[in-house]
Design an enzyme around this catalytic site. Structure first.
Site, short mmCIF file in Angstrom:
data_model
loop_
_atom_site.label_atom_id
_atom_site.label_comp_id
_atom_site.label_asym_id
_atom_site.label_seq_id
_atom_site.Cartn_x
_atom_site.Cartn_y
_atom_site.Cartn_z
N CYS A 1 2.01 -3.01 16.02
CA CYS A 1 1.95 -2.74 14.58
C CYS A 1 1.31 -3.90 13.84
O CYS A 1 1.72 -5.05 14.02
CB CYS A 1 3.35 -2.49 14.05
N GLU B 1 0.82 -1.20 0.00
CA GLU B 1 0.00 0.00 0.00
C GLU B 1 0.85 1.25 0.00
O GLU B 1 2.00 1.25 0.44
CB GLU B 1 -0.93 0.01 1.21
N1 SAH Z 1 9.24 -0.06 9.76
C1 SAH Z 1 9.51 1.31 9.87
C2 SAH Z 1 8.60 2.21 9.06
C3 SAH Z 1 7.14 1.86 8.97
S1 SAH Z 1 6.03 2.19 10.26
C4 SAH Z 1 9.46 1.73 11.30
O1 SAH Z 1 9.04 0.95 12.13
O2 SAH Z 1 9.89 2.84 11.59
C5 SAH Z 1 5.76 3.94 10.35
C6 SAH Z 1 5.43 4.39 11.77
O3 SAH Z 1 4.11 3.98 12.16
C7 SAH Z 1 6.38 3.79 12.79
O4 SAH Z 1 6.80 4.75 13.72
C8 SAH Z 1 5.54 2.75 13.44
O5 SAH Z 1 6.04 2.43 14.70
C9 SAH Z 1 4.18 3.41 13.47
N2 SAH Z 1 3.05 2.48 13.67
C10 SAH Z 1 2.95 1.19 13.33
N3 SAH Z 1 1.76 0.68 13.71
C11 SAH Z 1 1.09 1.67 14.30
C12 SAH Z 1 -0.21 1.78 14.90
N4 SAH Z 1 -1.03 0.74 14.93
N5 SAH Z 1 -0.59 2.98 15.40
C13 SAH Z 1 0.25 4.04 15.33
N6 SAH Z 1 1.47 4.00 14.78
C14 SAH Z 1 1.90 2.84 14.28
FE1 SF4 Z 2 7.97 -0.92 11.43
FE2 SF4 Z 2 7.96 -2.67 13.47
FE3 SF4 Z 2 5.79 -2.42 11.95
FE4 SF4 Z 2 7.98 -3.59 10.95
S1 SF4 Z 2 6.73 -4.39 12.63
S2 SF4 Z 2 6.71 -2.05 9.94
S3 SF4 Z 2 9.60 -2.40 11.97
S4 SF4 Z 2 6.68 -0.83 13.25
#
Ligand code: SAH
Ligand code: SF4
Length: 394
Positions: free
Chosen positions: A144, A117
């Site tokens: 996440c 996405e």
């Molecule tokens: N993998 C990378 C980039 C993708 S996530 C990383 O972890 O930085 C982008 C941002 O969204 C990250 O800061 C992640 O921690 C946050 N994120 C992921 N799931 C989330 C959720 N359910 N609610 C709020 N933020 C979230």
């Molecule tokens: Fe980012 Fe952690 Fe989600 Fe992977 S699992 S996309 S590292 S926040």
């Protein structure tokens, strides 16, 4: 005997698209050097190759052309020769949802029938595209949704930069023939690598894709308009500064190793101290300004006043902005979003300590535009459909 299991990501969508079945090579995502070699390999005289790369490059990345026949400054025979060996291929839009607030969410199909996405977020002074770097993720951050999906594969450089091309197609942001491409006001002015996946676990492809996005004779986004978000892959942070030079965001999310170990498990490998060490060097190495500390607000987990005070102590000395993200819930998630009052109180402590502490406004809520959600919805539908079929077979 039971029926053979169908792998989850290999669905009915695996039919090769036109060009692919003939083994043609995609030019999108090749670096200038790689494109030069590819053109020489099909018989382009070495002396002309650099110029030809410049011409093809401008058609693809400045004009948005996908058909060699339209490259009118090349001889007809040469256009036919290119067409015989190459394609200009970008991900395909499977579904697009447009929110009341203008946010656009794309579900994109890439080679092998996989899906990722990208989300376009228009704001008053800029338009930001959030792109993915992997299908799924190897890491398992507990808040996440992407973290609950296994890693399927890394995206290629072409699929990474291709997300930008697709969004520009959809926004209609290619200049009219004859108009100077640099005259256009940018609808898509910023990129954040905050979609699915950990970009620093797909470093080479992310770097090549972003180099293409920054190329002044192509998409020409400044490195200060690209932000890469990492969960904290410490050994790759200096290379990000040196080889990409973009802005950095870090998924910090906790102020003690004990809590960060559970939220962002990569912390067990590289803890807060190791991470902060790498971050301290980043602004100097990349000659850039502030690092963005992302901090997801989880009720009763990491949102106390003590956490806020610890946070500002930890990052002292690092030019920083702290981006507070209200948790986006997903079905089965083991957390709740902190209350608005709690988030404001937390932000206030950080602000009084001298740091900017914007609270990320949820965008495109009506279309579930929070990263991870649309893809997961589709996967769930597919899985249940498959389960139903399996049951019918049994
Ligand atoms: N993998 C990378 C980039 C993708 S996530 C990383 O972890 O930085 C982008 C941002 O969204 C990250 O800061 C992640 O921690 C946050 N994120 C992921 N799931 C989330 C959720 N359910 N609610 C709020 N933020 C979230
Ligand atoms: Fe980012 Fe952690 Fe989600 Fe992977 S699992 S996309 S590292 S926040």
């Amino acid at each position: 005997m039971s029926a053979p299991q169908t792998p989850i990501t290999q669905d009915v969508l695996t039919l090769p698209r036109k060009g692919e079945e003939e083994g043609k090579r995609n030019l999108v995502g090749l670096t200038r050097d790689q494109m030069r070699e590819a053109l020489i390999a099909i018989g382009t005289p070495e002396k002309q190759a650099k110029m030809r790369v410049g011409q093809v490059w401008a058609w693809i990345y400045q004009r948005g052309v996908r058909d060699f026949a339209e490259m009118t400054n090349l001889a007809k025979a040469y256009r036919a020769q290119l067409d015989e060996h190459f394609v200009i291929r970008v991900p395909e839009i499977v579904t697009k949802a447009v929110s009341e607030d203008g946010t656009r969410k794309y579900l994109l199909r890439i080679a092998g029938g996989h899906e990722v996405e990208a989300v376009y977020i228009p704001e008053e002074s800029r338009g930001t595209l959030c792109i993915s770097s992997q299908v799924g993720c190897t890491l398992t951050c507990s808040f996440c949704h992407t973290g609950t999906q296994r890693l399927v594969r890394n995206l290629t450089a072409g699929e990474i930069v291709g997300q930008i091309l697709v969004a520009r197609d959809d926004l209609g942001e290619w200049p009219e023939p004859g108009r100077n491409p640099h005259d256009e006001t940018r609808l898509l002015s910023n990129i954040v690598l905050m979609g699915m996946g950990e970009p620093l676990y797909n470093f080479d492809n992310v770097r090549d894709g972003m180099k293409i996005a920054m190329d002044p004779e192509g998409i020409s986004l400044s490195r200060r308009r690209i932000t890469l978000s990492t969960s904290g892959v410490v050994p790759m942070i200096a290379r990000t500064a040196e080889e990409i030079g973009c802005l950095l965001a870090v998924s910090f999310h906790a102020t003690t190793d004990e809590v960060r170990d559970t939220l962002v498990p990569i912390n067990k490998r590289w803890n807060i101290e190791a991470l902060l060490g790498a971050l301290k060097d980043y602004p100097r190495l990349s000659n850039s300004e502030r690092i963005t500390f992302e901090y997801v607000m989880l009720k009763g987990v990491n949102d106390s006043d003590e956490d806020a005070h610890r946070l500002v102590e930890l990052i002292r000395g690092i030019p920083a902005k702290i981006n507070l993200i209200p948790f986006n819930p997903w079905p089965g998630a083991p957390y709740d979003r902190s209350s608005n009052n709690r988030i404001r109180a937390f932000a206030d402590i950080i602000y009084k300590a001298g740091y900017a502490s914007p609270i990320r406004t949820p965008r495109g809520e009506d279309i579930m535009a929070a990263c991870g959600q649309l893809k997961s919805e589709t996967e769930r539908e597919r899985k249940s459909k498959r389960q139903i079929e399996a049951e019918a077979r049994a």
